[in-house]
Design a protein around this motif. Structure first.
Motif, mmCIF file in Angstrom:
data_model
loop_
_atom_site.group_PDB
_atom_site.id
_atom_site.type_symbol
_atom_site.label_atom_id
_atom_site.label_comp_id
_atom_site.label_asym_id
_atom_site.label_seq_id
_atom_site.Cartn_x
_atom_site.Cartn_y
_atom_site.Cartn_z
ATOM 1 N N ALA A 148 -15.801 -11.113 -13.326
ATOM 2 C CA ALA A 148 -16.009 -12.089 -14.374
ATOM 3 C C ALA A 148 -17.413 -12.984 -13.483
ATOM 4 O O ALA A 148 -18.250 -13.125 -14.423
ATOM 5 C CB ALA A 148 -14.891 -12.984 -14.234
ATOM 6 N N LEU A 149 -17.214 -13.221 -12.426
ATOM 7 C CA LEU A 149 -18.276 -14.046 -11.728
ATOM 8 C C LEU A 149 -19.490 -13.327 -11.947
ATOM 9 O O LEU A 149 -20.820 -13.565 -12.136
ATOM 10 C CB LEU A 149 -18.168 -14.421 -10.314
ATOM 11 C CG LEU A 149 -17.028 -15.241 -10.059
ATOM 12 C CD1 LEU A 149 -16.743 -15.434 -8.663
ATOM 13 C CD2 LEU A 149 -17.731 -16.792 -10.604
ATOM 14 N N LYS B 60 -8.216 -18.070 -18.670
ATOM 15 C CA LYS B 60 -7.070 -17.978 -19.654
ATOM 16 C C LYS B 60 -7.211 -16.622 -20.653
ATOM 17 O O LYS B 60 -6.093 -16.121 -21.158
ATOM 18 C CB LYS B 60 -6.722 -18.901 -20.434
ATOM 19 C CG LYS B 60 -5.684 -19.847 -19.545
ATOM 20 C CD LYS B 60 -5.505 -21.202 -20.107
ATOM 21 C CE LYS B 60 -4.577 -21.129 -21.351
ATOM 22 N NZ LYS B 60 -4.356 -22.494 -21.821
ATOM 23 N N GLU B 61 -8.428 -16.246 -20.741
ATOM 24 C CA GLU B 61 -8.473 -15.085 -21.933
ATOM 25 C C GLU B 61 -9.241 -13.980 -21.170
ATOM 26 O O GLU B 61 -10.226 -13.661 -21.460
ATOM 27 C CB GLU B 61 -9.445 -15.640 -23.020
ATOM 28 C CG GLU B 61 -8.779 -16.913 -23.733
ATOM 29 C CD GLU B 61 -7.779 -16.685 -24.559
ATOM 30 O OE1 GLU B 61 -7.158 -15.643 -24.438
ATOM 31 O OE2 GLU B 61 -6.977 -17.761 -24.801
ATOM 32 N N PRO B 62 -8.319 -13.248 -20.282
ATOM 33 C CA PRO B 62 -8.944 -12.102 -19.608
ATOM 34 C C PRO B 62 -9.211 -10.963 -20.606
ATOM 35 O O PRO B 62 -8.485 -10.948 -21.371
ATOM 36 C CB PRO B 62 -7.730 -11.663 -18.726
ATOM 37 C CG PRO B 62 -6.510 -12.226 -19.391
ATOM 38 C CD PRO B 62 -7.078 -13.500 -20.104
ATOM 39 N N ARG B 63 -10.519 -10.515 -20.555
ATOM 40 C CA ARG B 63 -11.044 -9.210 -20.852
ATOM 41 C C ARG B 63 -11.085 -8.150 -20.319
ATOM 42 O O ARG B 63 -11.189 -8.209 -19.096
ATOM 43 C CB ARG B 63 -12.441 -9.690 -21.592
ATOM 44 C CG ARG B 63 -12.338 -10.799 -22.659
ATOM 45 C CD ARG B 63 -14.040 -11.138 -23.055
ATOM 46 N NE ARG B 63 -14.604 -11.830 -21.726
ATOM 47 C CZ ARG B 63 -15.834 -11.869 -21.817
ATOM 48 N NH1 ARG B 63 -16.565 -11.318 -22.684
ATOM 49 N NH2 ARG B 63 -16.461 -12.501 -20.676
ATOM 50 N N PRO B 64 -10.806 -7.056 -20.637
ATOM 51 C CA PRO B 64 -11.033 -5.709 -20.102
ATOM 52 C C PRO B 64 -12.594 -5.801 -19.546
ATOM 53 O O PRO B 64 -13.478 -6.180 -20.193
ATOM 54 C CB PRO B 64 -10.891 -4.581 -21.251
ATOM 55 C CG PRO B 64 -10.673 -5.159 -22.323
ATOM 56 C CD PRO B 64 -10.479 -6.564 -22.106
ATOM 57 N N LEU C 259 -4.913 -1.072 -15.730
ATOM 58 C CA LEU C 259 -3.887 -1.770 -14.868
ATOM 59 C C LEU C 259 -4.255 -2.944 -14.597
ATOM 60 O O LEU C 259 -3.583 -4.020 -14.513
ATOM 61 C CB LEU C 259 -3.635 -1.095 -13.578
ATOM 62 C CG LEU C 259 -3.035 -1.367 -12.181
ATOM 63 C CD1 LEU C 259 -1.454 -1.636 -12.737
ATOM 64 C CD2 LEU C 259 -3.143 -0.772 -10.994
ATOM 65 N N TYR C 260 -5.769 -3.137 -14.068
ATOM 66 C CA TYR C 260 -6.138 -4.522 -13.543
ATOM 67 C C TYR C 260 -6.169 -5.771 -14.897
ATOM 68 O O TYR C 260 -5.750 -6.599 -14.748
ATOM 69 C CB TYR C 260 -7.441 -4.550 -13.072
ATOM 70 C CG TYR C 260 -7.141 -3.800 -11.485
ATOM 71 C CD1 TYR C 260 -6.212 -4.122 -10.604
ATOM 72 C CD2 TYR C 260 -8.087 -2.749 -11.103
ATOM 73 C CE1 TYR C 260 -5.999 -3.607 -9.596
ATOM 74 C CE2 TYR C 260 -8.068 -2.192 -9.853
ATOM 75 C CZ TYR C 260 -6.819 -2.351 -9.121
ATOM 76 O OH TYR C 260 -6.780 -1.876 -8.135
ATOM 77 N N HIS C 261 -6.441 -5.154 -16.190
ATOM 78 C CA HIS C 261 -6.555 -5.711 -17.154
ATOM 79 C C HIS C 261 -4.808 -6.127 -17.589
ATOM 80 O O HIS C 261 -4.769 -7.519 -18.171
ATOM 81 C CB HIS C 261 -7.009 -5.116 -18.409
ATOM 82 C CG HIS C 261 -7.242 -6.040 -19.585
ATOM 83 N ND1 HIS C 261 -6.719 -5.448 -20.940
ATOM 84 C CD2 HIS C 261 -7.560 -7.260 -19.803
ATOM 85 C CE1 HIS C 261 -6.904 -6.568 -21.589
ATOM 86 N NE2 HIS C 261 -7.504 -7.613 -21.019
ATOM 87 N N SER D 73 -0.710 -10.415 -17.539
ATOM 88 C CA SER D 73 0.385 -11.076 -17.281
ATOM 89 C C SER D 73 0.367 -12.398 -16.782
ATOM 90 O O SER D 73 1.585 -13.016 -16.538
ATOM 91 C CB SER D 73 1.244 -10.001 -16.299
ATOM 92 O OG SER D 73 0.674 -9.928 -15.200
ATOM 93 N N ARG D 74 -0.883 -12.861 -16.719
ATOM 94 C CA ARG D 74 -0.809 -14.247 -16.074
ATOM 95 C C ARG D 74 -1.766 -15.198 -16.948
ATOM 96 O O ARG D 74 -2.557 -16.044 -16.428
ATOM 97 C CB ARG D 74 -1.678 -14.146 -14.402
ATOM 98 C CG ARG D 74 -0.853 -13.354 -13.293
ATOM 99 C CD ARG D 74 0.484 -13.997 -13.193
ATOM 100 N NE ARG D 74 1.006 -13.125 -11.963
ATOM 101 C CZ ARG D 74 2.481 -12.959 -11.818
ATOM 102 N NH1 ARG D 74 3.299 -13.845 -12.832
ATOM 103 N NH2 ARG D 74 2.845 -12.393 -10.815
#
Lengths: 317, 317
Positions: free
Chosen positions: A204-205, A264-268, B255-257, B262-263
């Motif tokens: 992300a960074l 909070k909104e993790p993207r692949p 897997l990492y996504h 999950s968090r």
């Protein structure tokens, strides 16, 4: 059931399986190595011989030939398992492959034999549910290469016999590894979940342009990673505030919660992002140099293992 | 402006400031050390003398006395800054404290002097906005202790002169540190955001009962952290798949996504959770033993620094 484990079978003789053979033979146990592919089976001993020479070169072992003599190649899975007390399965990480091999092991194993899978993220319940002896299957996940990096995550399935998991823990300590007990299954276990959390932030960074991949790498390799190579994250913060970990949490909990909330909104990782990281890495290291760099990494890990042995801190943190 | 930096002032003479004095004096620069508290000022030289003796003990420096002779204690901030080319501010990490000290530095600094703050997470824009010379202020964040852990995050504010940031980067390389350029401000910068991401996952795994804090620590100290002590996270995964980082991302991105998803609802570390971690840590290490363990940590980091120098890999990864 309470006899000590003395005979080991390795099923899957790639880099991980070969490393495991070294771990057990180095500790004085008899090891039989099997792989369905004859070329892989035949490549195992030359690889192991080279690795043992490297270990002897830095003083980590005294007699490579004696260790090598404890390792034999088996022509069939039955021959490998005939009198094995413990089986370390190290085949390709895919549920269908692990399922098929687990059933072959299940059919060939003696009463009382225990099986640990080198699975790095798939829980054993996903590939052992149909095994007759499923209460003696679990995950015993190493880091590659296992003869240089000692941690092993022991992850029981819901049906794994607790005594069997405890016997594997005792075995791993006895052969000089550092076992970690994961109390119940979770995708990625402990190690790859921790790695994944840091990787997701690193990607992300990079994506947002805060730093190059090389500079993010330096932050770890010349900063964070130095302490983490002999102290875990909890001990690190426990020592980083005058009053210990609770004091640290009071001082910095808000910062870390803020960091978590900002993701909070993790993207692949998108294809475009992957291509950008790949592009930067290939400028630093050409694809044709990847395998030479892997040899450099393993040589460095060998020197670190020798340094740790000399420092007397194996298993200390 | 393009003269090399030769004279250093340290403002704030605690552990971080004292470590910085060693970094610069070790590289041959003249260092003046100031702290508002006379007891802290007076404690700096004895601390530095001990640390230099440790460095000489492992062969990291040749002549501790010569290095010590380059460090003087200044009685006032003006005296410290009178001819300083570069000021390393290392006072308590709180916006009001940093603001007040930055204004004192601003009033005493010579034209052309550059100021780096040791701030570990607060961007310099939060405490330098009112400085007359604010274009020559930035963050230069070390890891404690800076004379043993070489990384330095250089983080410019929106008003920092790019040439000034570049001069600090050159200075840090010249004195043997490993500078990392953070392109714009973000809370926690790179290092503590990466640490925070891993910590948040570690605390969550502990809270949910997957493993003890000690076992989570082992996963890093005997696993993940070994590779990360000489390779960053991107290089690590680049070498962990046959085809490099893009190949790795294709194999493990899902897997990492999944771990990130999950968090999605990050919670602050609760008082009850903090108490449980504190309780486990205090069973492993009594509060009265914290400072002895800190000495052990620094002695270990000293041995690692000697090992790295011997391996010739400083700044290599």
């Amino acid at each position: 059931m309470t006899e000590p484990i003395n005979k080991i079978a390795i099923v899957g003789a790639g880099l991980v399986g070969s490393g495991w053979a070294i771990v057990f033979a180095r500790a004085g146990l008899e090891v039989a190595v099997y792989d369905t592919l004859p070329t892989v089976r035949e490549g195992a001993l030359p690889f192991i011989k080279d690795a043992l020479a490297d270990l002897q070169g830095v003083g980590l072992i005294d007699d490579a030939a004696q260790i090598l003599a404890r390792i034999r190649i088996a022509g069939t899975i039955e021959e490998a398992l005939v009198d094995a007390d413990y089986v370390q399965e190290s085949v390709f990480e895919r549920v269908d492959v692990k399922s098929e091999v687990s059933q072959l092991i299940d059919a060939a194993m003696a009463p009382g034999t225990i099986v640990g899978s080198s699975s790095s993220g798939i829980p054993a319940s996903a590939f052992t549910q149909d095994c007759v002896n499923r209460e003696r299957f679990m995950v015993a996940h190493p880091v590659n290469p296992p003869h240089l990096v000692p941690v092993v995550e022991i992850v029981p399935t819901p049906w794994t016999d607790k005594a069997a998991a405890e016997r594997v823990r005792v075995l791993m300590e006895r052969v000089g590894q550092v076992p970690v007990m994961v109390r119940r299954e979770i995708e990625g276990f402990i190690l790859n979940r921790l790695q994944g959390a840091l990787l997701n932030e690193a990607w992300a960074l990079f994506e947002e342009g805060y730093a190059s991949a090389a500079d993010i790498d330096k932050t770890v390799a010349h900063g964070l990673g130095l302490r983490w190579s002999f102290m875990g994250p909890f001990e690190t913060i426990d020592l980083n505030a005058p009053g210990g970990v609770a004091d640290y949490a009071k001082r910095l909990g808000t910062l870390y919660h803020g960091i978590a909330r900002s993701r909070k909104e993790p993207r692949p990782w998108s294809d475009e992002l992957i291509a950008r990281v790949e592009d930067e890495r290939r400028q630093v290291l050409a694809e044709t140099d990847l395998s030479a760099r892997r040899e450099w990494r393993d040589a460095y890990l060998t020197r670190i293992a020798a340094f740790r042995k000399q420092s007397g801190d194996k298993g200390d943190a």
